[in-house]
Design a protein around this motif. Structure first.
Motif, PDB file in Angstrom:
ATOM      1  N   GLY A  41      59.360  51.132  35.424  1.00 43.79           N
ATOM      2  CA  GLY A  41      59.822  49.847  35.935  1.00 43.79           C
ATOM      3  C   GLY A  41      59.770  49.726  37.453  1.00 43.79           C
ATOM      4  N   LYS A  42      59.059  50.637  38.103  1.00 39.04           N
ATOM      5  CA  LYS A  42      58.973  50.585  39.561  1.00 39.04           C
ATOM      6  C   LYS A  42      57.990  49.493  39.980  1.00 39.04           C
ATOM      7  CE  LYS A  42      59.290  54.090  42.992  1.00 39.04           C
ATOM      8  NZ  LYS A  42      58.872  55.357  43.467  1.00 39.04           N
ATOM      9  N   GLU A  43      58.369  48.745  40.980  1.00 37.84           N
ATOM     10  CA  GLU A  43      57.477  47.684  41.464  1.00 37.84           C
ATOM     11  C   GLU A  43      56.415  48.298  42.380  1.00 37.84           C
ATOM     12  OE1 GLU A  43      57.691  43.424  43.829  1.00 37.84           O
ATOM     13  OE2 GLU A  43      59.495  44.607  43.566  1.00 37.84           O
ATOM     14  N   ILE A  44      55.172  47.885  42.207  1.00 38.73           N
ATOM     15  CA  ILE A  44      54.117  48.339  43.125  1.00 38.73           C
ATOM     16  C   ILE A  44      53.496  47.098  43.752  1.00 38.73           C
ATOM     17  CG2 ILE A  44      51.918  49.570  43.371  1.00 38.73           C
ATOM     18  CD1 ILE A  44      52.707  51.363  41.082  1.00 38.73           C
ATOM     19  N   ARG A  45      53.661  46.995  45.086  1.00 37.46           N
ATOM     20  CA  ARG A  45      53.099  45.845  45.805  1.00 37.46           C
ATOM     21  C   ARG A  45      51.863  46.296  46.573  1.00 37.46           C
ATOM     22  NH1 ARG A  45      58.164  45.372  49.250  1.00 37.46           N
ATOM     23  NH2 ARG A  45      57.637  47.553  49.136  1.00 37.46           N
ATOM     24  N   LEU A  46      51.139  45.328  47.084  1.00 33.49           N
ATOM     25  CA  LEU A  46      49.904  45.655  47.798  1.00 33.49           C
ATOM     26  C   LEU A  46      50.175  46.636  48.949  1.00 33.49           C
ATOM     27  CD1 LEU A  46      46.854  45.102  48.037  1.00 33.49           C
ATOM     28  CD2 LEU A  46      47.385  43.176  49.524  1.00 33.49           C
ATOM     29  N   GLU A  47      51.292  46.434  49.639  1.00 32.50           N
ATOM     30  CA  GLU A  47      51.590  47.305  50.785  1.00 32.50           C
ATOM     31  C   GLU A  47      51.991  48.720  50.352  1.00 32.50           C
ATOM     32  OE1 GLU A  47      52.863  44.380  50.010  1.00 32.50           O
ATOM     33  OE2 GLU A  47      54.954  44.124  50.604  1.00 32.50           O
ATOM     34  N   ASP A  48      52.187  48.932  49.038  1.00 28.37           N
ATOM     35  CA  ASP A  48      52.607  50.257  48.563  1.00 28.37           C
ATOM     36  C   ASP A  48      51.434  51.174  48.241  1.00 28.37           C
ATOM     37  OD1 ASP A  48      55.266  49.393  48.613  1.00 28.37           O
ATOM     38  OD2 ASP A  48      55.098  48.551  46.595  1.00 28.37           O
ATOM     39  N   ILE A  49      50.225  50.638  48.198  1.00 30.94           N
ATOM     40  CA  ILE A  49      49.096  51.436  47.715  1.00 30.94           C
ATOM     41  C   ILE A  49      47.789  50.966  48.360  1.00 30.94           C
ATOM     42  CG2 ILE A  49      48.942  49.979  45.628  1.00 30.94           C
ATOM     43  CD1 ILE A  49      47.939  52.493  44.125  1.00 30.94           C
ATOM     44  N   ASP A  50      46.928  51.928  48.704  1.00 27.08           N
ATOM     45  CA  ASP A  50      45.631  51.578  49.312  1.00 27.08           C
ATOM     46  C   ASP A  50      44.458  51.888  48.389  1.00 27.08           C
ATOM     47  OD1 ASP A  50      46.411  50.840  52.167  1.00 27.08           O
ATOM     48  OD2 ASP A  50      47.488  52.716  51.854  1.00 27.08           O
ATOM     49  N   VAL A  51      44.557  53.017  47.695  1.00 24.31           N
ATOM     50  CA  VAL A  51      43.441  53.426  46.825  1.00 24.31           C
ATOM     51  C   VAL A  51      44.025  53.993  45.538  1.00 24.31           C
ATOM     52  CG1 VAL A  51      41.425  54.968  46.587  1.00 24.31           C
ATOM     53  CG2 VAL A  51      42.050  54.095  48.848  1.00 24.31           C
ATOM     54  N   VAL A  52      43.380  53.661  44.420  1.00 24.98           N
ATOM     55  CA  VAL A  52      43.722  54.323  43.160  1.00 24.98           C
ATOM     56  C   VAL A  52      42.490  55.113  42.721  1.00 24.98           C
ATOM     57  CG1 VAL A  52      43.166  52.257  41.786  1.00 24.98           C
ATOM     58  CG2 VAL A  52      44.581  54.021  40.805  1.00 24.98           C
ATOM     59  N   THR A  53      42.721  56.378  42.348  1.00 22.68           N
ATOM     60  CA  THR A  53      41.581  57.168  41.861  1.00 22.68           C
ATOM     61  C   THR A  53      41.590  57.137  40.337  1.00 22.68           C
ATOM     62  OG1 THR A  53      42.806  59.251  42.009  1.00 22.68           O
ATOM     63  CG2 THR A  53      41.463  58.641  43.917  1.00 22.68           C
TER      64      THR A  53
END
Ligand code: SF4
Ligand code: SF4
Length: 438
Positions: A41-53
């Motif tokens: 249930g953790k929120e992930i916003r654009l500012e929280d992540i740059d790349v997903v592998t």
């Protein structure tokens, strides 16, 4: 949890994201880590992540290798007409290399050995990548035969090409008919009357599932193909906007044996490949697919004969409660006279040792077929089952074989993440977007 669904607002470029990685300020997460956070249930916003592998590992038939190497002195023969590598037939050419003593060869990943029904192109490539010697049998245009031994380190040009890889997930299969069917979708004859199910696809980890509009995966995108740095060259055969797949290449010399190999099906040997693809997140709209969980990704259950859709399930049905790794407890092995697992294992990962049956963990694909074959219940994992309404009846169909190894795909995505963060892998802008003919 907020789900982003638009592509308005902040936009980032791939060079900007790479610059952030260079200064140590970027957040890079594997697709599995993203899903873990979403699940709690953790929120992930654009500012929280740059790349997903992302990554996928499974049977990918559309594979060939191009090899070029010296086999004899110049002018010792005119041209090669037939060549076998460990018994696997190669296509000679396209360059004839007249009187050079050099072979140019194309070897299909799905080529079958002429002397061993359980050996094919995938097995050959893995042995080469593993540094093992291979035997080259040459028949010349003059009708002479000779053999040489070589190994990958002595082959200056050895490249693997994908014609149809990294599909946006795939399908699940059942056989509603009465008779068993030999197929590339099972390692044994596929039991009829809906008694079992097999499937392919790594679900939420899958590269294209995370970038279905191919906004960052394009021609020239740098990827890891079987652990080696390679590049996407476009879309593959039978690729359509709704169900794309990729072409690409990488050097065999740089590949890791654990990611490539042969897989013996009841229709003959097939080839396994592994892709790991970084997805830089350019805008909020891309998060919608990146945050999707297995249970939101459809998986079509089809009749093996004719691929007729029977019912729609999701990757959540096959991965949510499943064990990624298959466990082997040697103390439970009752040393049967004929080991059914040894006979069935599509990877040849099970053999007789000094003190009973031995499983080679490096070779094991976590397909799970051993679980239903083993008389002593020495192999275990929850492979799950699927509820499907077909022919007016609700059925519970057991998964007996997985043709994707999600455990190793997780590892491939972790390896890529580590390389990105330590600067050993640079994310790049594609030179062109992948487009389809109308
Ligand atoms: S899971 Fe079992 S059958 Fe499948 S590769 Fe491993 S040992 Fe062989
Ligand atoms: S079938 Fe199972 S119990 Fe029997 S020999 Fe093979 S691994 Fe051991």
């Amino acid at each position: 949890m907020n789900r982003a669904s638009d592509n308005t607002g902040e936009r980032r470029t791939i060079p900007e994201i790479q610059a952030k990685i260079d200064t140590g300020d970027a957040v890079v997460l594997t697709a599995a880590e993203v899903s873990e956070r979403v699940r709690i249930g953790k929120e992930i916003r654009l500012e929280d992540i740059d790349v997903v592998t992302t990554a996928t590992r499974g049977i990918m038939s559309g594979t060939y290798a191009v090899l070029s190497f010296k086999v004899s002195e110049p002018d010792s023969f005119v041209k090669a007409s037939d060549v076998l590598l460990n018994g696997v037939p190669a296509v000679v050419g396209p360059c004839p290399n007249e009187r050079l003593g050099i072979l140019d060869l194309i070897v299909l990943g799905t080529a079958h050995s002429e002397c061993d029904s359980c050996y094919g192109g995938g097995h050959l490539f893995r042995e080469m990548v593993d540094g093992k010697p291979i035997t080259v049998d040459v028949t010349t245009s003059e009708g002479k035969h000779f053999s040489v031994e070589t190994r990958l380190s002595e082959i200056p040009f050895a490249r693997l090409y994908a014609t149809r890889h990294a599909f946006k997930n795939y399908r699940a299969f059942v056989n509603p008919g009465k008779e068993p069917i030999n197929t590339i979708f099972h390692a044994l004859p596929f039991e009829g009357e809906l008694r079992e199910m097999t499937f392919c696809g790594c679900g939420e980890l899958n590269p294209i599932e995370n970038d279905p509009k191919l906004e960052t995966i394009g021609i020239g995108t740098r990827v890891l193909l079987n652990g080696a740095e390679g590049f996407v060259t476009g879309s593959g055969t039978r690729s359509i906007p709704d169900n794309p797949n990729l072409t690409g290449f990488a050097d065999l010399h740089d590949m890791e044996p654990e990611y490539i190999g042969g897989f013996v099906t009841s229709a003959g040997p097939e080839i396994i490949n592994t892709w790991a693809v970084p997805i830089p997140i350019l805008h909020k709209g891309m998060l919608e697919n990146i945050l999707k969980l297995d249970r939101e990704i459809p998986l079509k259950l089809v009749d093996l004969a004719g691929r007729i859709p029977l019912c729609e399930i999701t990757y959540g049905d096959v991965w949510d409660d499943a064990d990624l790794n298959v466990k082997y407890e040697p103390e439970r092995c009752i040393s049967c006279r004929d080991c059914c697992v040894m006979e069935a294992c599509p990877m040849g990962a099970v053999s007789k040792g000094e003190n009973g049956t031995v499983r080679n963990l490096e070779l094991c694909f976590n397909c799970g077929l051993c679980i239903s074959r083993c008389k002593g219940e020495a192999f275990s994992a929850n492979l799950g089952s699927v509820k499907c309404t077909t022919g007016g009846c609700l059925r519970d169909i057991k998964v007996t074989l997985r043709q994707s190894d999600r455990a190793r795909a997780v590892r491939a995505a972790e390896e890529l993440k580590e390389k990105v963060l330590t600067g050993r892998f640079r994310i790049n802008e594609p030179v062109e977007r992948i487009r389809w003919k109308e």
